[in-house]
Design an enzyme around this catalytic site. Structure first.
Site, mmCIF file in Angstrom:
data_model
loop_
_atom_site.group_PDB
_atom_site.id
_atom_site.type_symbol
_atom_site.label_atom_id
_atom_site.label_comp_id
_atom_site.label_asym_id
_atom_site.label_seq_id
_atom_site.Cartn_x
_atom_site.Cartn_y
_atom_site.Cartn_z
ATOM 1 N N SER A 131 0.809 -1.211 0.000
ATOM 2 C CA SER A 131 0.000 0.000 0.000
ATOM 3 C C SER A 131 0.849 1.270 0.000
ATOM 4 C CB SER A 131 -0.958 -0.038 1.195
ATOM 5 O OG SER A 131 -1.887 1.000 1.154
ATOM 6 N N ASP A 150 -2.579 6.180 -3.643
ATOM 7 C CA ASP A 150 -1.465 5.532 -2.956
ATOM 8 C C ASP A 150 -0.902 4.421 -3.828
ATOM 9 O OD1 ASP A 150 -3.619 3.797 -2.705
ATOM 10 O OD2 ASP A 150 -3.017 3.085 -0.725
ATOM 11 N N ASP A 196 -1.018 1.164 -4.050
ATOM 12 C CA ASP A 196 -1.817 0.073 -4.622
ATOM 13 C C ASP A 196 -3.174 0.529 -5.120
ATOM 14 O OD1 ASP A 196 -2.944 0.439 -2.078
ATOM 15 O OD2 ASP A 196 -3.526 -1.665 -1.929
ATOM 16 N N ASP A 248 -5.900 1.864 -3.620
ATOM 17 C CA ASP A 248 -7.173 1.705 -2.911
ATOM 18 C C ASP A 248 -7.540 2.940 -2.089
ATOM 19 O OD1 ASP A 248 -5.415 1.445 -0.796
ATOM 20 O OD2 ASP A 248 -6.245 -0.443 -0.045
#
Length: 449
Positions: free
Chosen positions: A99, A239, A241, A243
């Site tokens: 993340s 961010d 990743d 999400d």
């Protein structure tokens, strides 16, 4: 949290905490729990970290050794894996990502066949098998060994799905994007170009080591500056990743997750589309959001910190919008997890349909100042503070003083030897003073135990 699984999968420094040996054992353990499924197919996606290939290879070795096939999705956002798990009717999906963390970290997260994070009980069973590989009594040979396929259409499938979730034409609208050198770097610009926006993009040339480095959703000043320089109407920052979303209005002011949820809540309420007349937040949700929505008769249901808990509450009681200040925003009618790009185009759609500038939507709530400090304590004392009379008395005094115009929140970190102290109210300087006093008291009292 268990021995390996945290609140968001398994995470650590790649090659040190998160080794190829652990990834291989994890893959075999998870497949063993799934050995009776009809469709032995698993999809795997990853972000742009240099260690992604290494961990993917280990996972694939473990998966195919158990007789399961693999669709490699390549570099793709976490929410895309959740969606594509359902689209391909896979028995589960795997994301290799840490993340918003620095590049040397990585993580492995599983989605169920429905695209949801695994239940704690199943993670515990998988953890047991990681440490007891001798109990995996399944040997696969010959034609039963799994195969690996490159799923080259995955990205386009996800793009087309996202575009189908909005009725939106951004002709004449200037949009800035900060992709944080992460998994949205290729997809986000394509989507906004397909929506006919005039797009300015930064931080897309990833090299495996620059993910989240001084950019992305944890560095909102980057998107703010880009919006000002390019004179954009709106800006969106993601961010590593993909999400999370942090938005920015045309003046350069930041819209965190609370402000986005506030804007969405107002729009849905005004258009009679807000199911159960509530949104879901967490104990960290800003009082400003609660006050703004209360004025129009909308409740904010609060859960413990973590998007998995927000999602659980939404599924349990039929709420359709929820999220966190950090930018995890869940539109449960569209996807089963937080989705930064989806949140961005939904917010843009609301702006166009309501004929509002993002600054007008941003001003629907006024954020109360929040001060967050960390008390350093040994892990074994992280929960003892709850029973300490001196600490509880200090908290009670502060809460009585604030009444409805502020609050105190104390919670132990799930991953570090820290107790997090958050105080929210109207006077920043006063809050900082009281937060440090409470932090010092907690550290002092825990040393006396």
């Amino acid at each position: 949290m268990g021995k390996y699984f945290g609140t968001d999968g398994i995470r650590g420094v790649a090659g040190e905490d998160l080794t190829v040996e652990l990834a291989y054992k994890l893959a075999r353990a998870a497949c063993y729990k799934l050995k009776d499924v009809d469709n032995k197919l698993i999809v795997i996606g990853k972000d742009t970290r240099i260690s992604g290939d290494m961990l993917e290879a280990a996972l694939i070795s473990g998966i195919t050794s158990m007789g399961f096939d693999v669709y490699r999705l390549g570099v793709i956002p976490t929410p895309a894996v959740a969606y594509l798990t359902r689209f391909y009717n896979a028995c589960c999906g795997i994301v290799i990502s840490a993340s918003h963390n620095p590049y040397e970290f990585n993580g492995i997260k599983y989605f169920s066949n429905e695209g949801f994070k695994l239940k704690d009980s199943l993670e515990e069973e998988i953890e047991y098998l990681i440490d007891h590989q001798d109990e995996i009594d399944l040997k696969v040979t010959g034609e039963k060994v799994g195969r690996v396929y490159e799923e080259e259409c995955a990205r386009d499938t996800y793009i087309n799905y996202l575009l189908s979730r909005v009725d939106l034409d951004l002709t004449g609208v200037k949009v800035s994007l900060d992709c944080g050198y992460g998994a949205t770097s290729e997809i986000a610009p394509i989507i906004f170009n397909r929506l006919n926006a005039d797009v300015t993009v930064t931080n897309t040339e990833y090299d495996g080591k620059n993910i989240n480095f001084k950019c992305g959703s944890t560095n909102p000043e980057v998107i703010s500056n880009l919006v000002k320089i390019s004179e954009s109407d709106m800006g969106f920052s993601f961010d590593g990743d993909g999400d999370r979303l942090i938005a920015c209005d045309e003046t350069g002011e930041i819209m965190d997750g609370d402000h986005v949820i506030c804007a969405v809540g107002h729009f849905l309420k005004e258009n009679n589309k807000l199911k159960n007349n509530a949104v879901v937040g967490t104990v960290m949700t800003n009082i400003g959001l609660i006050k703004s929505l209360k004025e129009i008769g909308v409740d904010v249901i609060k859960t413990q910190v973590g998007d998995r808990y927000v999602l659980e509450e939404m599924r349990k009681n039929g709420y359709i919008i929820g999220g966190e200040q950090s930018g995890h925003i869940i539109f449960i009618e569209d996807n089963t997890t937080g989705d930064g790009i989806l949140s961005a185009i939904k917010l843009a759609e609301i702006a166009v349909k309501s004929k509002q500038k993002l600054s007008e939507m941003n001003n629907l709530m006024t954020s109360f100042p929040q001060v967050l400090v960390n008390a350093k304590v040994n892990n074994e004392y992280k929960k003892v503070y709850k029973d300490d009379e001196v600490i509880n008395q200090k908290i009670a005094e502060l809460e009585h003083e604030f009444k409805d115009e502020g609050r105190v929140l104390i919670r132990p970190s799930g991953t570090e030897p820290l107790i997090r102290v958050m105080i929210e109210g109207e006077n920043q300087e006063y809050l900082e003073k009281k937060a440090i006093e409470l932090k010092d008291l907690i550290e002092e009292r825990c040393e006396l135990i």
